[in-house]
Design a protein around this motif. Structure first.
Motif, PDB file in Angstrom:
ATOM      1  N   THR A  16       0.915  -1.314  -0.039  1.00 51.84           N
ATOM      2  CA  THR A  16       0.052   0.111   0.037  1.00 51.84           C
ATOM      3  C   THR A  16       0.810   1.144   0.019  1.00 51.84           C
ATOM      4  O   THR A  16       2.005   1.394   0.518  1.00 51.84           O
ATOM      5  CB  THR A  16      -0.937   0.150   1.261  1.00 51.84           C
ATOM      6  OG1 THR A  16      -0.081   0.219   2.329  1.00 51.84           O
ATOM      7  CG2 THR A  16      -1.995  -1.268   1.229  1.00 51.84           C
ATOM      8  N   SER A  17       0.311   2.498  -0.582  1.00 49.53           N
ATOM      9  CA  SER A  17       1.027   3.647  -0.755  1.00 49.53           C
ATOM     10  C   SER A  17      -0.121   4.528   0.037  1.00 49.53           C
ATOM     11  O   SER A  17      -1.242   4.605  -0.172  1.00 49.53           O
ATOM     12  CB  SER A  17       1.307   4.010  -2.072  1.00 49.53           C
ATOM     13  OG  SER A  17       1.650   5.324  -2.120  1.00 49.53           O
ATOM     14  N   SER A  18       0.590   5.743   0.705  1.00 46.49           N
ATOM     15  CA  SER A  18      -0.198   6.712   1.299  1.00 46.49           C
ATOM     16  C   SER A  18      -0.739   7.513   0.292  1.00 46.49           C
ATOM     17  O   SER A  18      -1.671   8.213   0.363  1.00 46.49           O
ATOM     18  CB  SER A  18       0.410   7.341   2.312  1.00 46.49           C
ATOM     19  OG  SER A  18       1.564   7.888   2.068  1.00 46.49           O
ATOM     20  N   ASN A  20      -2.660   7.613  -2.628  1.00 51.14           N
ATOM     21  CA  ASN A  20      -3.578   7.096  -3.613  1.00 51.14           C
ATOM     22  C   ASN A  20      -4.855   7.715  -3.266  1.00 51.14           C
ATOM     23  O   ASN A  20      -4.890   8.439  -2.531  1.00 51.14           O
ATOM     24  CB  ASN A  20      -3.870   5.495  -3.454  1.00 51.14           C
ATOM     25  CG  ASN A  20      -4.189   5.072  -2.115  1.00 51.14           C
ATOM     26  OD1 ASN A  20      -5.468   5.536  -1.774  1.00 51.14           O
ATOM     27  ND2 ASN A  20      -3.339   4.250  -1.350  1.00 51.14           N
ATOM     28  N   ASN A  23      -7.122   6.803  -0.233  1.00 54.52           N
ATOM     29  CA  ASN A  23      -6.464   7.189   1.220  1.00 54.52           C
ATOM     30  C   ASN A  23      -6.469   8.702   1.011  1.00 54.52           C
ATOM     31  O   ASN A  23      -6.725   9.264   2.232  1.00 54.52           O
ATOM     32  CB  ASN A  23      -5.038   6.618   1.232  1.00 54.52           C
ATOM     33  CG  ASN A  23      -4.554   6.685   2.681  1.00 54.52           C
ATOM     34  OD1 ASN A  23      -5.312   6.382   3.645  1.00 54.52           O
ATOM     35  ND2 ASN A  23      -3.156   6.878   2.763  1.00 54.52           N
ATOM     36  N   TYR A  40      -9.125   0.756   4.544  1.00 54.79           N
ATOM     37  CA  TYR A  40      -8.528   0.457   3.127  1.00 54.79           C
ATOM     38  C   TYR A  40      -8.885  -0.960   2.905  1.00 54.79           C
ATOM     39  O   TYR A  40      -8.421  -1.796   3.627  1.00 54.79           O
ATOM     40  CB  TYR A  40      -6.950   0.630   3.234  1.00 54.79           C
ATOM     41  CG  TYR A  40      -6.190   0.621   1.938  1.00 54.79           C
ATOM     42  CD1 TYR A  40      -6.049   1.810   1.228  1.00 54.79           C
ATOM     43  CD2 TYR A  40      -5.493  -0.553   1.265  1.00 54.79           C
ATOM     44  CE1 TYR A  40      -5.703   2.003   0.098  1.00 54.79           C
ATOM     45  CE2 TYR A  40      -4.933  -0.288   0.182  1.00 54.79           C
ATOM     46  CZ  TYR A  40      -5.015   0.668  -0.415  1.00 54.79           C
ATOM     47  OH  TYR A  40      -4.349   0.873  -1.916  1.00 54.79           O
ATOM     48  N   VAL A  42      -8.098  -4.456   0.373  1.00 56.60           N
ATOM     49  CA  VAL A  42      -7.081  -5.100  -0.634  1.00 56.60           C
ATOM     50  C   VAL A  42      -7.654  -6.252  -0.875  1.00 56.60           C
ATOM     51  O   VAL A  42      -7.879  -7.531   0.207  1.00 56.60           O
ATOM     52  CB  VAL A  42      -5.527  -5.156   0.071  1.00 56.60           C
ATOM     53  CG1 VAL A  42      -4.812  -5.924  -1.106  1.00 56.60           C
ATOM     54  CG2 VAL A  42      -5.128  -3.817   0.574  1.00 56.60           C
ATOM     55  N   ALA A  76       0.123  -4.263   3.872  1.00 58.36           N
ATOM     56  CA  ALA A  76      -0.953  -3.377   3.643  1.00 58.36           C
ATOM     57  C   ALA A  76      -1.008  -2.852   5.071  1.00 58.36           C
ATOM     58  O   ALA A  76      -1.174  -3.322   6.203  1.00 58.36           O
ATOM     59  CB  ALA A  76      -2.278  -3.662   3.121  1.00 58.36           C
ATOM     60  N   VAL A  78      -2.950   0.706   7.164  1.00 59.53           N
ATOM     61  CA  VAL A  78      -3.814   2.131   7.085  1.00 59.53           C
ATOM     62  C   VAL A  78      -3.476   2.821   8.646  1.00 59.53           C
ATOM     63  O   VAL A  78      -3.317   2.294   9.340  1.00 59.53           O
ATOM     64  CB  VAL A  78      -5.092   1.837   6.831  1.00 59.53           C
ATOM     65  CG1 VAL A  78      -5.917   0.929   8.101  1.00 59.53           C
ATOM     66  CG2 VAL A  78      -6.046   2.759   6.668  1.00 59.53           C
ATOM     67  N   ILE A 102      -8.666  -2.086   8.141  1.00 63.68           N
ATOM     68  CA  ILE A 102      -7.888  -2.674   6.938  1.00 63.68           C
ATOM     69  C   ILE A 102      -8.497  -3.969   6.903  1.00 63.68           C
ATOM     70  O   ILE A 102      -8.628  -4.846   7.685  1.00 63.68           O
ATOM     71  CB  ILE A 102      -6.672  -2.731   7.046  1.00 63.68           C
ATOM     72  CG1 ILE A 102      -5.973  -2.772   5.529  1.00 63.68           C
ATOM     73  CG2 ILE A 102      -5.964  -3.344   7.946  1.00 63.68           C
ATOM     74  CD1 ILE A 102      -4.503  -2.527   5.318  1.00 63.68           C
ATOM     75  N   VAL A 104      -7.914  -7.309   4.056  1.00 59.52           N
ATOM     76  CA  VAL A 104      -7.138  -7.856   3.046  1.00 59.52           C
ATOM     77  C   VAL A 104      -7.713  -9.274   2.941  1.00 59.52           C
ATOM     78  O   VAL A 104      -7.810 -10.282   3.787  1.00 59.52           O
ATOM     79  CB  VAL A 104      -5.637  -8.231   3.483  1.00 59.52           C
ATOM     80  CG1 VAL A 104      -4.744  -8.614   2.394  1.00 59.52           C
ATOM     81  CG2 VAL A 104      -5.146  -6.802   3.808  1.00 59.52           C
TER      82      VAL A 104
END
Length: 173
Positions: A16-18, A20, A23, A40, A42, A76, A78, A102, A104
């Motif tokens: 995950t990237s902050s 996006n 987010n 978040y 996934v 991942a 958050v 989160i 997943v």
């Protein structure tokens, strides 16, 4: 023909990237509402398959190697917004909750289906072999962090991880 190698590979590395859209939207929501909220989801499906069809014949002078490999890693995380302009407008007596969650769901699988014929014509044990393998690896790392500027405020962090991992070899002559 000497050796024959048939291989299918699926390799996935999700981090995950902050930065996006989802987010950023949740951060703005957390900064401008009475709730400091981050979420978040996934969901990934990674599979590899090798199919040797009925009626087919694969002949090697030496070795036959048939393999399906699937590797999946999900990292991942958050975290709630580090700023909350709405919280700053309230007095210390008003509780602004922070909630981070989160989810997943990572599914992986590797399958080799052999319905045809595999023939090795090697003349010695060291150069005559048929190998059929299926390998599937599934790794999940999920984290949720809920924090408040005021430690007296309620906080809830929830991380849910779910995965399915299959490695199958089907031989149907």
């Amino acid at each position: 023909v000497g050796n024959i190698n048939i291989k299918a590979v699926s390799d996935s590395n999700f981090v995950t990237s902050s930065f996006n859209v989802f987010n950023i939207g949740m951060t703005l929501l957390g900064a401008t509402t009475p709730f400091n909220f981050a979420a978040y989801p996934v969901m990934t499906d990674i599979y590899s398959n090798v199919d040797i069809a009925k009626g087919s014949k694969i002949t090697a002078g030496n070795k036959i190697n048939v393999k399906a490999d699937t590797y999946s890693v999900v990292n991942a995380g958050v975290s709630t917004s580090s700023i909350s302009t709405k919280a700053a407008l309230h007095s210390a007596g008003n509780y602004i909750p922070s909630i981070a969650t989160i989810y997943v769901d990572n599914n992986t699988g590797a399958t080799v289906n052999v319905a045809g014929e595999l023939v090795s014509k090697g003349t010695s044990e060291s150069n005559s072999a048929i190998s059929v393998n299926a390998v599937s690896e599934n790794r999940i790392s999920a984290s949720a962090t809920a924090a408040n500027k005021n430690n007296n405020n309620p906080a809830l962090a929830l991380a849910i991880g779910k995965g399915k991992n299959d490695a199958l070899i089907n031989v149907n002559p």
